[in-house]
Design an enzyme around this catalytic site. Structure first.
Site, PDB file in Angstrom:
ATOM      1  N   GLU A 113      30.991 -16.136   0.804  1.00 39.33           N
ATOM      2  CA  GLU A 113      29.618 -15.630   0.715  1.00 39.33           C
ATOM      3  C   GLU A 113      29.662 -14.160   0.336  1.00 39.33           C
ATOM      4  OE1 GLU A 113      28.013 -16.181   4.625  1.00 39.33           O
ATOM      5  OE2 GLU A 113      28.189 -18.365   4.521  1.00 39.33           O
ATOM      6  N   LYS A 115      29.019 -10.286   0.921  1.00 39.22           N
ATOM      7  CA  LYS A 115      28.931  -9.436   2.101  1.00 39.22           C
ATOM      8  C   LYS A 115      27.822  -8.421   1.837  1.00 39.22           C
ATOM      9  CE  LYS A 115      31.858  -6.586   5.132  1.00 39.22           C
ATOM     10  NZ  LYS A 115      30.720  -6.112   5.825  1.00 39.22           N
ATOM     11  N   ASP A 117      25.307  -5.506   2.162  1.00 44.18           N
ATOM     12  CA  ASP A 117      25.463  -4.191   2.776  1.00 44.18           C
ATOM     13  C   ASP A 117      24.116  -3.730   3.322  1.00 44.18           C
ATOM     14  OD1 ASP A 117      26.553  -1.846   3.586  1.00 44.18           O
ATOM     15  OD2 ASP A 117      26.685  -0.947   1.601  1.00 44.18           O
ATOM     16  N   TYR A 225      23.078 -15.861   7.181  1.00 45.42           N
ATOM     17  CA  TYR A 225      24.395 -16.428   6.901  1.00 45.42           C
ATOM     18  C   TYR A 225      25.104 -17.051   8.101  1.00 45.42           C
ATOM     19  CZ  TYR A 225      25.209 -11.567   8.273  1.00 45.42           C
ATOM     20  OH  TYR A 225      25.167 -10.365   8.922  1.00 45.42           O
ATOM     21  N   LYS A 316      36.887  -6.410   1.358  1.00 42.95           N
ATOM     22  CA  LYS A 316      36.065  -5.274   0.924  1.00 42.95           C
ATOM     23  C   LYS A 316      36.462  -4.870  -0.486  1.00 42.95           C
ATOM     24  CE  LYS A 316      34.637  -2.549   4.257  1.00 42.95           C
ATOM     25  NZ  LYS A 316      33.334  -2.079   4.692  1.00 42.95           N
ATOM     26  N   CYS A 410      16.706  31.367   3.597  1.00 45.65           N
ATOM     27  CA  CYS A 410      16.688  30.837   2.232  1.00 45.65           C
ATOM     28  C   CYS A 410      17.633  31.638   1.333  1.00 45.65           C
ATOM     29  CB  CYS A 410      15.263  30.893   1.668  1.00 45.65           C
ATOM     30  SG  CYS A 410      15.163  30.322  -0.022  1.00 45.65           S
ATOM     31  N   CYS A 413      15.309  33.531  -1.421  1.00 47.22           N
ATOM     32  CA  CYS A 413      14.309  34.569  -1.137  1.00 47.22           C
ATOM     33  C   CYS A 413      14.493  35.202   0.238  1.00 47.22           C
ATOM     34  CB  CYS A 413      12.899  33.999  -1.262  1.00 47.22           C
ATOM     35  SG  CYS A 413      12.470  32.881   0.080  1.00 47.22           S
ATOM     36  N   CYS A 428      12.223  25.973   3.024  1.00 47.30           N
ATOM     37  CA  CYS A 428      11.836  27.379   2.953  1.00 47.30           C
ATOM     38  C   CYS A 428      10.315  27.443   2.901  1.00 47.30           C
ATOM     39  CB  CYS A 428      12.437  28.006   1.696  1.00 47.30           C
ATOM     40  SG  CYS A 428      11.686  29.602   1.307  1.00 47.30           S
ATOM     41  N   CYS A 434       9.136  32.339  -3.495  1.00 47.37           N
ATOM     42  CA  CYS A 434      10.502  31.845  -3.592  1.00 47.37           C
ATOM     43  C   CYS A 434      10.691  31.272  -5.010  1.00 47.37           C
ATOM     44  CB  CYS A 434      10.721  30.781  -2.518  1.00 47.37           C
ATOM     45  SG  CYS A 434      12.384  30.144  -2.489  1.00 47.37           S
TER      46      CYS A 434
HETATM   47  S1  IVH Z   1      29.325 -13.537   9.199  1.00 48.08           S
HETATM   48  C1  IVH Z   1      30.942 -13.900  13.583  1.00 48.08           C
HETATM   49  N1  IVH Z   1      28.540 -13.349   6.707  1.00 48.08           N
HETATM   50  O1  IVH Z   1      29.212  -7.735   7.785  1.00 48.08           O
HETATM   51  C2  IVH Z   1      30.736 -13.647  12.124  1.00 48.08           C
HETATM   52  N2  IVH Z   1      28.590 -11.360   8.015  1.00 48.08           N
HETATM   53  O2  IVH Z   1      31.619  -6.311   8.596  1.00 48.08           O
HETATM   54  C3  IVH Z   1      29.383 -13.165  11.820  1.00 48.08           C
HETATM   55  N3  IVH Z   1      27.773  -9.358   6.839  1.00 48.08           N
HETATM   56  O3  IVH Z   1      28.891  -8.260  11.243  1.00 48.08           O
HETATM   57  C4  IVH Z   1      29.263 -12.453  10.544  1.00 48.08           C
HETATM   58  N4  IVH Z   1      27.317 -10.361   4.935  1.00 48.08           N
HETATM   59  O4  IVH Z   1      26.737  -7.680   9.744  1.00 48.08           O
HETATM   60  C5  IVH Z   1      28.781 -12.679   7.858  1.00 48.08           C
HETATM   61  N5  IVH Z   1      27.822 -13.348   4.502  1.00 48.08           N
HETATM   62  C6  IVH Z   1      28.044 -12.681   5.638  1.00 48.08           C
HETATM   63  C7  IVH Z   1      27.807 -11.291   5.773  1.00 48.08           C
HETATM   64  C8  IVH Z   1      28.102 -10.662   6.988  1.00 48.08           C
HETATM   65  C9  IVH Z   1      27.293  -9.204   5.591  1.00 48.08           C
HETATM   66  C10 IVH Z   1      27.899  -8.241   7.799  1.00 48.08           C
HETATM   67  C11 IVH Z   1      27.623  -8.626   9.220  1.00 48.08           C
HETATM   68  C12 IVH Z   1      28.961  -8.524   9.885  1.00 48.08           C
HETATM   69  C13 IVH Z   1      29.580  -7.420   9.101  1.00 48.08           C
HETATM   70  C14 IVH Z   1      31.076  -7.394   9.264  1.00 48.08           C
END
Ligand code: IVH
Length: 673
Positions: A113, A115, A117, A225, A316, A410, A413, A428, A434
């Site tokens: 999946e 990740k 942010d 997720y 990552k 500042c 000025c 400022c 200024c």
């Molecule tokens: S699963 C017990 N799936 O990344 C496992 N986490 O660095 C539960 N995150 O704590 C997490 N995308 O906040 C899962 N597809 C994804 C995710 C995801 C982002 C976040 C989540 C997690 C953190 C870990």
């Protein structure tokens, strides 16, 4: 409508709105126009206002916000919110796979999946109804941000169908799509507010805002997720999340490629490489990929360490990071006086470009990093364009390195800096003397959306200011050929263009002049509203707070800013000079033509399709004649202007409240002489 009928209608509306929300936000396949959707929502809001006892906290009307949370309740997570172990290369993933295979005694099927942010959230549904949404907090306990989460369009307040578990917690990530984040940032900039640093922190801050209406105005989105319940439909995580999609939960569809089943690590790696290349095309930030063992029994067998599951791993993406020396910190003063600290670095190559500077955002950021001049700092390029300092190599710190202190005065000025309660930015206060603030106001004045002065750019403004030829925006109009020609890089042609541009700008309509003079919080739209309402600058200058507040969409903050602006003698004098220069300070006759006060004090609801005019034209006619448009019928409505196909519910409501229903001809009669 009696209470019983109201309840029935509220239920009907809620069901329809939930359905259309789902089509729009989950399936991206709306069935009705936005306008018609808004009509349904407004009808619901007004019914709930009429019968507050029938308003449910999971009514879809909560999507527009309205709840104020004074302080967020701390709640203990039923299941702790764990994090994931990180990996950064193929070897580390191979090791993960080897551990999984060893634990199970055979290979596993994985699910990959994105990740996301964003900000982690746990949302509990009891009997299909959203009961609580909690932030991660420290993993053991988090904050109850239910009211704010309820405003997020892609988070259903009720699940669909009846196949979901009685009690289920869904975990996911809330994020701020870049497009809307940028829109809000542009608006903030136009209003002279500091830009928000990045979508993740801003999303996190948004979830902690007290007024859910503000949250609703920021179009946060989410992906879910992870499902936690005593019993789930299948033993496959993949099958379960697809099922949860059918309940209306925002899980990416398989065809989006945001989620995929993988039989081996080669396939996993294919997924990773695909998204490492493609992630820049997404409208939200991802920082990697999450790999999960698909089978729930396998997951149980592998279990957890103290911090994270053994059945999942985050991969990552590489954010290139280099270390370099911090040579100095300078402080920049923006157009509105906001102070931004900037790190000056020993030039270093990062992701293909030479980096010399990094933004430090504000005083808190400097304190958090604990910077000293001379430090070796780590620099990264994340989602943002400007690189940032993410840490300090403390081993290389020498005792004599001086600590970086935020300035108290500042740099331009010398005025003492101020910082408002609750604001991250210092500023400022010396708006009049200024230099960067003066120049910034002039740049705003000449910009395309304001006076649109061709032939004059920011550099020339700087030059003219340094030469002492202009000290405020009105001076632009008294510039002469004789003054301009001796200037460096100023050819006859460019001087001519400049003067012609200034002359042409005298034709710019009043509403844009009002925007151009740069009253704090008066953006393009507000300027338009004020201009149409008051018709000339004198009326605005003498308006008190109450008469400003009477204008559609003008709130306390804007009203106070306008009053403060014109309370200053220097601004009054500036307006006088601009008037003498010939700028437009009243609406043109063509704009005032057909204007009257005939509908003053009357509120209209326009509904249906018309033959002679469009709906917008009818609304404009009403406003031009002093009337007010509203979209929902209430006891305050004076007339309903009805065309063909007006909704039956509206009609019934108007009749029930005894409101006069008129057609377009009757409206014409109302405003004819
Ligand atoms: S699963 C017990 N799936 O990344 C496992 N986490 O660095 C539960 N995150 O704590 C997490 N995308 O906040 C899962 N597809 C994804 C995710 C995801 C982002 C976040 C989540 C997690 C953190 C870990």
């Amino acid at each position: 409508m009696d209470k019983e009928a109201a309840q029935k209608r509220i239920n009907e509306l809620a069901e329809q709105i939930n359905y259309h929300n789902h089509r729009y936000y989950m399936l991206s396949d709306p069935e009705i126009a936005d306008y018609d959707f808004d009509m349904l929502l407004e009808e619901l809001v007004s019914l709930e206002k009429q019968y507050p006892e029938l308003a449910d906290e999971n009514s879809p009307s909560n999507k527009v916000g309205g709840t104020v949370t004074k302080s967020f309740k701390t709640v203990i997570h039923k299941y702790p919110m764990l994090s994931l172990s990180n990996s950064y290369n193929r070897e580390e993933l191979d090791e993960f796979d080897a551990r999984v295979q060893k634990g199970l005694g055979r290979p596993a099927t994985y699910v990959c999946e994105l990740k996301y942010d964003g900000v982690a959230i746990g949302i509990t549904y009891i009997n299909g109804v959203l009961s609580q949404a909690i932030t991660r907090g420290d993993g053991e306990k988090g904050d109850d941000v239910s009211a704010n989460v309820r405003t997020i369009r892609s988070i259903p307040l009720r699940l669909m169908g009846d196949a979901y578990p009685d009690e289920i917690e869904v975990r996911g990530e809330i994020f701020w799509p870049r497009k809307d984040f940028n829109r809000v940032n542009d608006e903030r900039e136009e209003l002279g507010e500091a830009r928000l640093a990045n979508p993740r922190n801003a999303a996190s801050g948004t979830l902690k805002m007290q007024d859910s209406r503000v949250v609703a105005g920021r179009k946060l989105d989410s992906y879910l997720y992870f499902l936690l319940a005593d019993e789930l439909p299948s033993r496959s995580h993949y099958e379960n999340v697809l099922k949860a999609r059918e309940w209306g939960l925002k899980i990416p569809p398989p065809e989006s490629n945001y989620i995929a089943k993988c039989q081996n690590l080669d396939e996993v790696f294919g997924f990773i490489e695909y998204w490492d290349n493609k992630r820049k095309d997404l409208d939200f930030d991802i920082d990697g990929v999450v790999i999960k063992v698909d089978n729930l029994d396998d997951q149980a067998e592998l279990g957890f360490t103290a911090k994270s599951p053994r059945w999942a791993m985050a991969y990552k993406f590489k954010t290139e990071r280099v270390s370099t020396r911090l040579n100095s910190v300078s402080f920049q003063v923006g157009r509105t006086g906001a102070i931004t600290p900037v790190a000056n670095l020993e030039p270093v190559l990062l992701a293909g470009t030479v980096v010399k500077r990094a933004s430090l955002h504000n005083a808190d950021q400097i304190a958090k990093l604990g910077l000293h001049i001379g430090d070796d700092v780590y620099v990264e390029k994340g989602g943002e364009i400007i690189p940032k300092i993410v840490g300090v190599d403390l081993e290389k710190r020498k005792e004599e390195f001086p600590v970086v202190n935020f300035i108290s005065h500042c740099p331009e000025c010398g005025s003492e800096l101020k910082r408002m309660d609750g604001e991250a930015q210092h500023f400022c206060p010396n708006i009049w003397d200024c230099p960067p603030q003066i120049k910034g106001r002039m740049s705003h004045f000449i910009s395309r959306k304001a006076m649109d002065m061709e032939g004059l750019g920011e550099e020339t403004i700087d030059q003219l200011f340094e030469e002492g030829l202009i000290s405020d925006i009105s001076d632009i109009y008294s510039l002469t050929m004789e003054q301009l020609l001796p200037l460096e890089r100023m050819a006859e042609k460019s001087a001519e263009n400049l003067l012609n541009g200034a002359k042409a700008s005298l034709q710019i309509p009043f509403e844009r002049v009002l925007f151009a003079i740069g009253i704090r919080f008066v953006g393009e739209t507000v300027a338009k509203k004020l201009a149409r309402h008051f018709k000339n600058i004198d009326a605005i200058m003498s308006a008190d707070s109450d008469s400003l507040l009477a204008v559609d969409e003008i709130g306390e903050r804007i009203a106070a800013s306008v009053v403060e602006f014109f309370a200053d003698e220097r601004n009054k004098k500036l307006i006088e000079r601009l008037k003498t220069a010939g700028l437009k300070f009243e609406l043109d006759e063509s704009e005032t033509q057909g204007m009257s006060d005939k509908l003053k004090g009357k509120t209209f609801v326009v509904s249906g399709v018309f033959s002679k005019y469009s709906r917008d034209e009818i609304k404009a006619m009403i406003e031009k004649n002093g009337g007010k448009n509203s979209s929902s019928i209430s006891s305050k409505t004076s007339y309903v202007v009805a065309g063909e196909n007006m909704g039956p519910a509206k009609l019934a409501k108007a009749e029930q409240l005894g409101i006069e229903i008129i057609g377009e001809e009757e409206l014409e009669e109302l405003i004819s002489d």
